[in-house]
Structure formats: C-alpha cells, structure tokens
Design a protein around this motif. Structure first.
Motif, PDB file in Angstrom:
ATOM      1  N   LEU A 176       0.855  -1.187   0.000  1.00  6.94           N
ATOM      2  CA  LEU A 176       0.000   0.000   0.000  1.00  6.94           C
ATOM      3  C   LEU A 176       0.888   1.233   0.000  1.00  6.94           C
ATOM      4  O   LEU A 176       0.775   2.115   0.846  1.00  6.94           O
ATOM      5  CB  LEU A 176      -0.914  -0.002   1.237  1.00  6.94           C
ATOM      6  CG  LEU A 176      -1.888  -1.184   1.340  1.00  6.94           C
ATOM      7  CD1 LEU A 176      -2.571  -1.187   2.698  1.00  6.94           C
ATOM      8  CD2 LEU A 176      -2.922  -1.123   0.231  1.00  6.94           C
ATOM      9  N   ASN A 177       1.790   1.288  -0.965  1.00  5.38           N
ATOM     10  CA  ASN A 177       2.804   2.340  -0.971  1.00  5.38           C
ATOM     11  C   ASN A 177       2.219   3.741  -1.008  1.00  5.38           C
ATOM     12  O   ASN A 177       2.780   4.680  -0.458  1.00  5.38           O
ATOM     13  CB  ASN A 177       3.759   2.148  -2.156  1.00  5.38           C
ATOM     14  CG  ASN A 177       4.711   0.987  -1.939  1.00  5.38           C
ATOM     15  OD1 ASN A 177       5.017   0.653  -0.805  1.00  5.38           O
ATOM     16  ND2 ASN A 177       5.158   0.366  -3.011  1.00  5.38           N
ATOM     17  N   ASP A 178       1.088   3.899  -1.698  1.00  3.14           N
ATOM     18  CA  ASP A 178       0.497   5.225  -1.806  1.00  3.14           C
ATOM     19  C   ASP A 178       0.008   5.745  -0.458  1.00  3.14           C
ATOM     20  O   ASP A 178      -0.237   6.935  -0.294  1.00  3.14           O
ATOM     21  CB  ASP A 178      -0.673   5.211  -2.798  1.00  3.14           C
ATOM     22  CG  ASP A 178      -0.200   4.980  -4.225  1.00  3.14           C
ATOM     23  OD1 ASP A 178      -1.044   4.599  -5.045  1.00  3.14           O
ATOM     24  OD2 ASP A 178       0.990   5.195  -4.499  1.00  3.14           O
ATOM     25  N   HIS A 179      -0.171   4.844   0.506  1.00  2.99           N
ATOM     26  CA  HIS A 179      -0.739   5.236   1.794  1.00  2.99           C
ATOM     27  C   HIS A 179       0.280   5.152   2.937  1.00  2.99           C
ATOM     28  O   HIS A 179      -0.056   5.480   4.065  1.00  2.99           O
ATOM     29  CB  HIS A 179      -1.932   4.327   2.138  1.00  2.99           C
ATOM     30  CG  HIS A 179      -3.029   4.355   1.128  1.00  2.99           C
ATOM     31  ND1 HIS A 179      -4.002   5.329   1.105  1.00  2.99           N
ATOM     32  CD2 HIS A 179      -3.291   3.538   0.081  1.00  2.99           C
ATOM     33  CE1 HIS A 179      -4.833   5.099   0.102  1.00  2.99           C
ATOM     34  NE2 HIS A 179      -4.426   4.021  -0.534  1.00  2.99           N
ATOM     35  N   ALA A 180       1.482   4.679   2.657  1.00  4.83           N
ATOM     36  CA  ALA A 180       2.430   4.396   3.736  1.00  4.83           C
ATOM     37  C   ALA A 180       3.166   5.643   4.194  1.00  4.83           C
ATOM     38  O   ALA A 180       3.659   6.421   3.402  1.00  4.83           O
ATOM     39  CB  ALA A 180       3.436   3.342   3.283  1.00  4.83           C
ATOM     40  N   LEU A 181       3.205   5.836   5.493  1.00  8.81           N
ATOM     41  CA  LEU A 181       4.017   6.877   6.116  1.00  8.81           C
ATOM     42  C   LEU A 181       4.570   6.267   7.394  1.00  8.81           C
ATOM     43  O   LEU A 181       3.840   6.069   8.356  1.00  8.81           O
ATOM     44  CB  LEU A 181       3.174   8.113   6.452  1.00  8.81           C
ATOM     45  CG  LEU A 181       3.851   9.152   7.351  1.00  8.81           C
ATOM     46  CD1 LEU A 181       5.070   9.731   6.655  1.00  8.81           C
ATOM     47  CD2 LEU A 181       2.900  10.251   7.728  1.00  8.81           C
ATOM     48  N   SER A 182       5.834   5.911   7.391  1.00 12.48           N
ATOM     49  CA  SER A 182       6.363   5.175   8.533  1.00 12.48           C
ATOM     50  C   SER A 182       7.728   5.708   8.935  1.00 12.48           C
ATOM     51  O   SER A 182       8.428   6.328   8.145  1.00 12.48           O
ATOM     52  CB  SER A 182       6.479   3.680   8.206  1.00 12.48           C
ATOM     53  OG  SER A 182       7.361   3.494   7.115  1.00 12.48           O
ATOM     54  N   VAL A 183       8.050   5.465  10.190  1.00 16.56           N
ATOM     55  CA  VAL A 183       9.431   5.657  10.625  1.00 16.56           C
ATOM     56  C   VAL A 183      10.290   4.653   9.882  1.00 16.56           C
ATOM     57  O   VAL A 183       9.903   3.491   9.719  1.00 16.56           O
ATOM     58  CB  VAL A 183       9.558   5.452  12.142  1.00 16.56           C
ATOM     59  CG1 VAL A 183      11.020   5.497  12.572  1.00 16.56           C
ATOM     60  CG2 VAL A 183       8.751   6.506  12.896  1.00 16.56           C
ATOM     61  N   ASP A 184      11.437   5.075   9.407  1.00 14.07           N
ATOM     62  CA  ASP A 184      12.320   4.185   8.650  1.00 14.07           C
ATOM     63  C   ASP A 184      13.003   3.235   9.630  1.00 14.07           C
ATOM     64  O   ASP A 184      14.112   3.475  10.105  1.00 14.07           O
ATOM     65  CB  ASP A 184      13.350   5.009   7.874  1.00 14.07           C
ATOM     66  CG  ASP A 184      14.092   4.180   6.839  1.00 14.07           C
ATOM     67  OD1 ASP A 184      14.140   2.949   6.999  1.00 14.07           O
ATOM     68  OD2 ASP A 184      14.623   4.769   5.884  1.00 14.07           O
ATOM     69  N   GLN A 185      12.294   2.146   9.930  1.00  8.25           N
ATOM     70  CA  GLN A 185      12.779   1.182  10.913  1.00  8.25           C
ATOM     71  C   GLN A 185      14.093   0.541  10.469  1.00  8.25           C
ATOM     72  O   GLN A 185      14.980   0.278  11.291  1.00  8.25           O
ATOM     73  CB  GLN A 185      11.725   0.095  11.133  1.00  8.25           C
ATOM     74  CG  GLN A 185      10.356   0.606  11.493  1.00  8.25           C
ATOM     75  CD  GLN A 185      10.273   1.160  12.901  1.00  8.25           C
ATOM     76  OE1 GLN A 185      11.067   0.818  13.780  1.00  8.25           O
ATOM     77  NE2 GLN A 185       9.303   2.018  13.132  1.00  8.25           N
ATOM     78  N   MET A 186      14.221   0.288   9.179  1.00  7.12           N
ATOM     79  CA  MET A 186      15.425  -0.354   8.677  1.00  7.12           C
ATOM     80  C   MET A 186      16.645   0.541   8.885  1.00  7.12           C
ATOM     81  O   MET A 186      17.708   0.072   9.319  1.00  7.12           O
ATOM     82  CB  MET A 186      15.267  -0.709   7.189  1.00  7.12           C
ATOM     83  CG  MET A 186      16.404  -1.564   6.655  1.00  7.12           C
ATOM     84  SD  MET A 186      16.199  -1.996   4.915  1.00  7.12           S
ATOM     85  CE  MET A 186      14.643  -2.874   4.977  1.00  7.12           C
ATOM     86  N   THR A 187      16.491   1.836   8.586  1.00  9.15           N
ATOM     87  CA  THR A 187      17.602   2.766   8.807  1.00  9.15           C
ATOM     88  C   THR A 187      17.966   2.832  10.276  1.00  9.15           C
ATOM     89  O   THR A 187      19.147   2.860  10.638  1.00  9.15           O
ATOM     90  CB  THR A 187      17.236   4.164   8.286  1.00  9.15           C
ATOM     91  OG1 THR A 187      17.100   4.122   6.862  1.00  9.15           O
ATOM     92  CG2 THR A 187      18.299   5.183   8.656  1.00  9.15           C
ATOM     93  N   GLY A 188      16.961   2.837  11.153  1.00 13.08           N
ATOM     94  CA  GLY A 188      17.249   2.848  12.588  1.00 13.08           C
ATOM     95  C   GLY A 188      18.038   1.642  13.025  1.00 13.08           C
ATOM     96  O   GLY A 188      18.991   1.744  13.811  1.00 13.08           O
ATOM     97  N   ALA A 189      17.659   0.468  12.511  1.00  3.45           N
ATOM     98  CA  ALA A 189      18.389  -0.760  12.863  1.00  3.45           C
ATOM     99  C   ALA A 189      19.811  -0.728  12.328  1.00  3.45           C
ATOM    100  O   ALA A 189      20.752  -1.194  12.984  1.00  3.45           O
ATOM    101  CB  ALA A 189      17.637  -1.974  12.313  1.00  3.45           C
ATOM    102  N   GLU A 215       7.314  -3.892  12.062  1.00  2.00           N
ATOM    103  CA  GLU A 215       8.505  -3.188  12.552  1.00  2.00           C
ATOM    104  C   GLU A 215       9.616  -4.165  12.897  1.00  2.00           C
ATOM    105  O   GLU A 215      10.795  -3.910  12.627  1.00  2.00           O
ATOM    106  CB  GLU A 215       8.171  -2.350  13.792  1.00  2.00           C
ATOM    107  CG  GLU A 215       7.308  -1.152  13.516  1.00  2.00           C
ATOM    108  CD  GLU A 215       5.858  -1.450  13.847  1.00  2.00           C
ATOM    109  OE1 GLU A 215       5.479  -2.641  13.762  1.00  2.00           O
ATOM    110  OE2 GLU A 215       5.121  -0.503  14.159  1.00  2.00           O
ATOM    111  N   ALA A 216       9.270  -5.278  13.530  1.00  2.00           N
ATOM    112  CA  ALA A 216      10.275  -6.266  13.907  1.00  2.00           C
ATOM    113  C   ALA A 216      10.973  -6.816  12.675  1.00  2.00           C
ATOM    114  O   ALA A 216      12.199  -6.999  12.655  1.00  2.00           O
ATOM    115  CB  ALA A 216       9.619  -7.400  14.706  1.00  2.00           C
TER     116      ALA A 216
END
Length: 356
Positions: A176-189, A215-216
């Motif tokens: 659902l890329n058009d609707h996604a707004l997330s913290v960049d969990q991968m960059t944080g890891a 997220e996990a």
C-alpha cells in the motif's frame, strides 16, 4: 433535593421538581450571537475559521464563547457542513510503547488542526475482528483513518475492504505504498548495528521482535543488511515477544556460550531484560557486553547503565499523519508535505569498545 407535592384531578399525590432544581440549559449558538451582538451565521463562520471574519469580530465572539462556556455541537455541525472533523485510528496493540506514543502524537496534532480522534482496537487476530473495528470507525463518520496496527493481516483486510476515504498506514509493507508513512525502521536498525561495528564488535547478536510484526521484520532486515555490507559474520536472529521477561531468559541462554560481545535488541524492554541477565551472571555492561535498544522509552535514560538506543520522533510522525489526511489548504503556513521519518541514534553508557 426539595420536592413540591400536591394532588391531581384524580386525587393522587404528585410531585414536581422546583424550577430552581432543574438542570440549566446549555448555551446555544444563538445565545453567543445575542451576547456578542452578531448574527448566528457570523458565529458559525467563526467556528469554521471562515476567512471573511474580521479579527476583532472573531475575538469578540471567542470571548463570549469562553464566558458562556459554549461548546459547539459537532454532530449538528456535521449535518450542516458534511464534515465531522474526526480522524479514526485503528490499532491492535495500543498498550505497547510505540502504538501508544503514536496515538498520543496523532491526537495532539489533530487537536491543533481542530479535529477529534476516535480509536478502534482490533482485539482479535482474524479478518472479521479487524473489519469490525474498521466498520466502527466508519460509523463515526471519520474523514480519514490512521492505521497503526502492526500485523500484515491488517493490511490484507484493508485491501479487501477497498476503503473510499483517505487512510494512512504507519507500517510500510510495500503493498500500500500510496498510503504508507512510517518511521524508517530499517535505517534505525542499521544505525544501531553500525554503531556496534564501528566500536570494534564482531560477535553481535540480534534479539528480534515477534515474527508477525512489520517493525520487527524491518529492524531485523536492517541488522542483517548492515552486517552483510560491513562483511561481519552473523547468526540467525532470535525471535522475541517485546517483553523484558523474554529478554532476561534469552540473555541467560545466550550467556551459556557467550560467543558474542554485543547485542542489538529490537526494543528497549527486551534490552532491559538482557542487561538484568548479564548482571546476574556477574558481568558488566558495557565492559563485557554492549547492549543497544530501540524506541528510547522514557525510562531508557535511567537504566543502569543508561541505554544506547534508537529514538523515534513520534510527534513528527503524528503531525505528518494528520497533514496527510486533512485538506492541505487548512494547514498552517510552512507545514511540510508528508514523508518518511528518519530515527536517530542516542548514544549513552551501555555501549563501548570490546574489552581485550
């Protein structure tokens, strides 16, 4: 309460609450208009932030509203304007730190824009329970929905329902890329893992979150990618359940072999349990083992030692969620367009170079 008694035409005893004991009528929009010396249409325009209202008129009307303790009837306004000014939030684990912080941030951002927030919790794991929670939000005439339920099955249900109103998800699944707004969990890891590698660690374990949490999965992938890019050997991540209790037992098991010098935990609570297990073995954090967490919960700075962790900017995330859902014409000047939110690494005392 004082009660007046008497008899009716049939001779039966009757009672009547005296006028002074009756509940006072709530002030109406016409009461505000009369006291402010304006029409009720003008009061309505003030409530809806109409640009034609002069500042002095607006100030006078708002002052009268405060004096009368007037509260607008949102249901009536929705009938007139076809706008409920309400945002829905769908969650399934609102007790966890991340979802709870996201809800609070969304509520605070929505209030600043004149919106209310209603929350529905999908208690069951099946599609029916998830659909029922979404339907509950739709029944509240919400103008948009924020989805912070972290499981993949929630997004399957969303796709099946084909919602005809705006919605934004705080977990990016790629579907659902058009609707996604997330913290960049991968960059944080990757930031957390890179920090340990740059300190000189090579034996690094990852304590991951539950397998069905988006997220996990992203944090685990970030760890594996950074280890691979840095050409550092790794073992399979250990799947946890976010709790300090699991972190403690996982730590006790890992310390039986102790073939590592650092652990990246997928959240701060499991990191707390890990540190407890390390101390129980008579070892020191970070002299013997370094530990990094994720989330930066309020208590992380008060662990012993204070925890190095990845901080998520929930306030910024909430602001962008609301900005993505409501009409951009209503946003304050200078409000940025929505986009990904990058977390930051907070270095404290739980990490250090490996001892000789």
């Amino acid at each position: 309460m004082n009660v007046h008694t008497g008899t009716d035409a049939s001779g039966y005893v009757t009672s009547e609450t005296p006028p002074e004991a009756k509940r006072p009528r709530a002030p109406s929009i016409r009461d505000v208009a009369k006291l402010a010396g304006v029409s009720h249409q003008t009061v309505s325009r003030v409530l809806n932030n109409h640009p034609s209202i002069r500042d002095e008129t607006k100030s006078r009307v708002l002052a009268v509203m405060g004096e009368l303790q007037y509260r607008p009837n949102r249901a009536a306004r929705a009938l007139v304007t076809s706008r409920s000014r309400t945002i829905g939030v769908l969650t399934s684990h609102r007790s966890e730190y991340g979802p709870a912080s996201s809800i609070q941030a969304i509520e605070e951002a929505a209030v600043l824009q004149g919106y209310l927030v209603v929350t529905a919790n999908a208690e069951g794991a099946d599609s029916h329970s998830i659909a029922r929670a979404i339907t509950h939000l739709l029944d509240q005439a919400v103008e948009g929905i924020v989805v912070i339920a972290p499981q993949v099955r929630v997004f399957d249900t969303l796709a099946e329902m084909q919602l005809d109103l705006p919605f934004v998800t705080l977990q990016s699944t790629g579907r659902l890329n058009d609707h996604a707004l997330s913290v960049d969990q991968m960059t944080g890891a990757r930031l957390a893992t890179r920090h340990l590698i740059e300190l000189g660690h090579r034996g690094i374990y990852h304590l991951a979150g539950p397998q069905d949490w988006i997220e996990a999965e992203a944090r685990m992938e970030g760890f594996l990618r950074e280890m691979g890019d840095q050409d550092v050997p790794t073992t399979a991540p250990i799947l946890g359940d976010w709790t300090a209790e699991f972190g403690y037992h996982a730590g006790r098991e890992l310390l039986r072999v102790r073939d590592f010098t650092a652990i990246f935990s997928s959240n701060d609570q499991m990191a707390l349990g890990l540190m407890h297990a390390i101390h129980d073995e008579g070892l020191d954090v970070p002299r013997d083992i370094s530990v990094v967490g994720f989330d930066d919960i309020p208590e992380a700075a008060h662990f012993w030692p204070p925890l190095t962790t990845v901080r998520q900017d929930f306030a910024e995330l909430g602001r962008r969620c609301v900005a993505l859902l409501i009409d951009h014409d209503e946003l304050p000047e200078g409000t940025d367009a929505p986009g990904s939110v990058i977390p930051t690494l907070v270095v404290r005392s739980s990490t250090a170079p490996p001892s000789a």
